[in-house]
Design a protein around this motif. Structure first.
Motif, short mmCIF file in Angstrom:
data_model
loop_
_atom_site.label_atom_id
_atom_site.label_comp_id
_atom_site.label_asym_id
_atom_site.label_seq_id
_atom_site.Cartn_x
_atom_site.Cartn_y
_atom_site.Cartn_z
N PHE A 44 0.82 -1.21 0.00
CA PHE A 44 0.00 0.00 0.00
C PHE A 44 0.85 1.26 0.00
O PHE A 44 0.42 2.30 -0.50
CB PHE A 44 -0.98 -0.03 1.17
N LEU A 45 2.07 1.18 0.52
CA LEU A 45 2.96 2.32 0.45
C LEU A 45 3.43 2.55 -0.98
O LEU A 45 3.55 3.69 -1.43
CB LEU A 45 4.14 2.11 1.39
N ILE A 46 3.66 1.46 -1.71
CA ILE A 46 4.04 1.59 -3.13
C ILE A 46 2.93 2.28 -3.91
O ILE A 46 3.18 3.20 -4.71
CB ILE A 46 4.36 0.21 -3.74
N PHE A 47 1.70 1.84 -3.70
CA PHE A 47 0.61 2.48 -4.44
C PHE A 47 0.35 3.90 -3.96
O PHE A 47 -0.10 4.75 -4.74
CB PHE A 47 -0.65 1.61 -4.38
N ASP A 48 0.66 4.17 -2.72
CA ASP A 48 0.59 5.54 -2.22
C ASP A 48 1.58 6.42 -3.00
O ASP A 48 1.25 7.54 -3.42
CB ASP A 48 0.92 5.57 -0.72
#
Length: 471
Positions: A44-48
């Protein structure tokens, strides 16, 4: 131009949104049967990061991320905890949101729970049965018939006849037509199981169908980006494509993005493998920006091995950027927006890296080259370039999602809010006096007057001397 690696075509493609300047993106969310682990954080940090960069490219992003709040594991855990599945899942959602806020994740535009989308799920299943893509098994469950969909395997590159038959096949054969068929609707087997009414009896949805229902409801049959961890590629995303395509012939996702696995001891980090690191525990040792830096230092599609020494090294490296940003957070930089409008080659290099399939390791190397120049210019008292490069550094780190929480500057035990304010004020006054004297020597009177006005804001009154007194 922005290029994205598309898992469906297995190549980088020039990105073009379906609707100009607008992007619809769906990311498979958390199944809330336990606390979030570090593997969740990476995905989810990557997609953030991706969403932040798309917004920086002036796209209006509609970001959807689901929450699976009904599932066999959730039911089992809620029974063990002697809670209703609603109370248990809501408690886990609160924990998830608290953890995600500490790693600076943007909130989705919509974050629907599966339990709130049951009617949409039933609608799709009914349609699939009507079209003969789904059937009711001998135990009353509803199954999707894989062989009815000729393009099955298009994203995972797996063929049906190459699937490995498991020993349990003979047991499942009595309830469904083929071993590969997957469940769309499960009938309740026990009285204490959560259930909803459907044309096929009291029950609950299978896992794969929920994403098809939610994307159809919030993004329609065509949208730009679908994302998730690479572990979801098969069978989850393969099954999702199959059922969505059969429900609606126009179903299409332009770009499929998958993040690499977080591994520990050469194994995928997973609760089921009992090797997961709880995010909440890791956050007790490292702040959200350090975790973000650790993840973004490796390309998002590559596997990333976790061990504590590695993240400790990341922390030391990140401190160089933190110190540079701390210096320029002194409060006077907001007055220099016009002064810092000049471009630098590192800025172009940063965006070139990000537009090449979000190459964050390369982008971070550019940040360090800026830090190096800031230190050089400070040493040589070249204040103009200190301002310029520091201002650009602050802009670029925020694009990646660093320092979004201003309290990040107060996390050092030797710094508290009051001392920081005093330190910033003292530095600001000294700097404005120096800049004003320099401007007067250069006979830039308007610039000198602007510095004088700024000093008044700090309560400092300057009594002008003649130019010869400055020599």
């Amino acid at each position: 131009m922005l290029k994205i690696f598309n898992t469906l075509t297995r190549k980088k493609e020039i990105f073009k949104s379906i609707v100009k300047n607008k992007i619809g993106i769906y990311v498979c969310g958390v199944t809330v049967y336990d606390l979030c682990h570090l593997g969740h954080a990476r995905t989810f940090l990557i997609f953030d990061m991706i969403i932040r960069y798309l917004k920086n490219c002036n796209y209006k992003v509609n970001y959807i991320r689901n929450i699976t709040d009904i599932d066999d594991k959730i039911i089992l855990k809620s029974i063990q905890k002697k809670e209703s599945f609603v109370n248990f899942s809501n408690r886990m959602i609160l924990e998830m949101n608290n953890d995600f806020s500490k790693i600076n994740l943007l909130k989705p535009n919509f974050e629907p729970k599966v339990s709130n989308c049951i009617n949409n799920i039933i609608k799709i299943i009914s349609n699939l049965i009507k079209k003969k893509y789904a059937y009711i098994g001998k135990n009353g469950d509803v199954f999707f018939s894989i062989k009815k969909y000729s393009n099955y395997g298009k994203i995972s590159n797996r063929k049906i006849n190459n699937f490995k038959k498991k020993n349990i096949f003979h047991n499942s054969l009595s309830i469904k037509k083929d071993f590969e068929d997957f469940v769309l609707w499960k009938l309740s087997k026990k009285d204490n199981e959560p259930h909803w009414s459907s044309p096929w009896g009291e029950g609950r949805p299978g896992w794969h169908i929920e994403c098809s229902a939610i994307t159809e409801k919030y993004l329609g049959c065509e949208f730009d980006i679908h994302g998730g961890g690479i572990d979801l590629l098969f069978p989850h995303h393969e099954n999702e494509i199959a059922q969505s395509s059969c429900f609606n012939d126009s179903f299409s996702v332009s770009y499929w993005i998958h993040t690499g696995l977080l591994v520990i001891n050469n194994l995928k980090m997973s609760k089921s493998l009992n090797n997961s690191l709880i995010l909440k525990d890791v956050l007790k040792k490292f702040d959200g920006d350090v975790i973000r830096f650790f993840f973004l230092s490796t390309h998002y599609r590559s596997p990333l091995e976790y061990f504590e020494e590695k993240i400790k090294k990341s922390k030391k490296s990140f401190e160089k950027i933190r110190k540079a940003v701390l210096f320029l957070n002194s409060g006077f930089f907001s007055s220099f927006n016009n002064f810092c409008n000049s471009s630098i080659i590192e800025e172009d290099n940063f965006h070139s890296a990000m537009k090449n399939d979000f190459n964050t390791p390369k982008a971070i190397s550019v940040l360090f080259s800026i830090v190096k120049k800031i230190n050089f210019f400070k040493k040589n008292k070249n204040l103009k370039n200190v301002f310029l490069y520091s201002f650009k550094l602050k802009e670029l780190v925020k694009i990646l999602g660093f320092f979004t929480d201003q309290n990040v500057f107060l996390k050092d035990k030797d710094i508290n809010e009051e001392t920081l304010k005093k330190r910033n004020k003292k530095k600001s006054i000294a700097l404005f006096i120096k800049l004003r004297n320099k401007a007067r020597k250069q006979k830039k009177w308007d610039l000198a007057d602007s510095f004088k006005e700024k000093l008044l804001e700090f309560g400092v009154v300057i009594e002008d001397k003649s130019y010869k007194d400055l020599k």
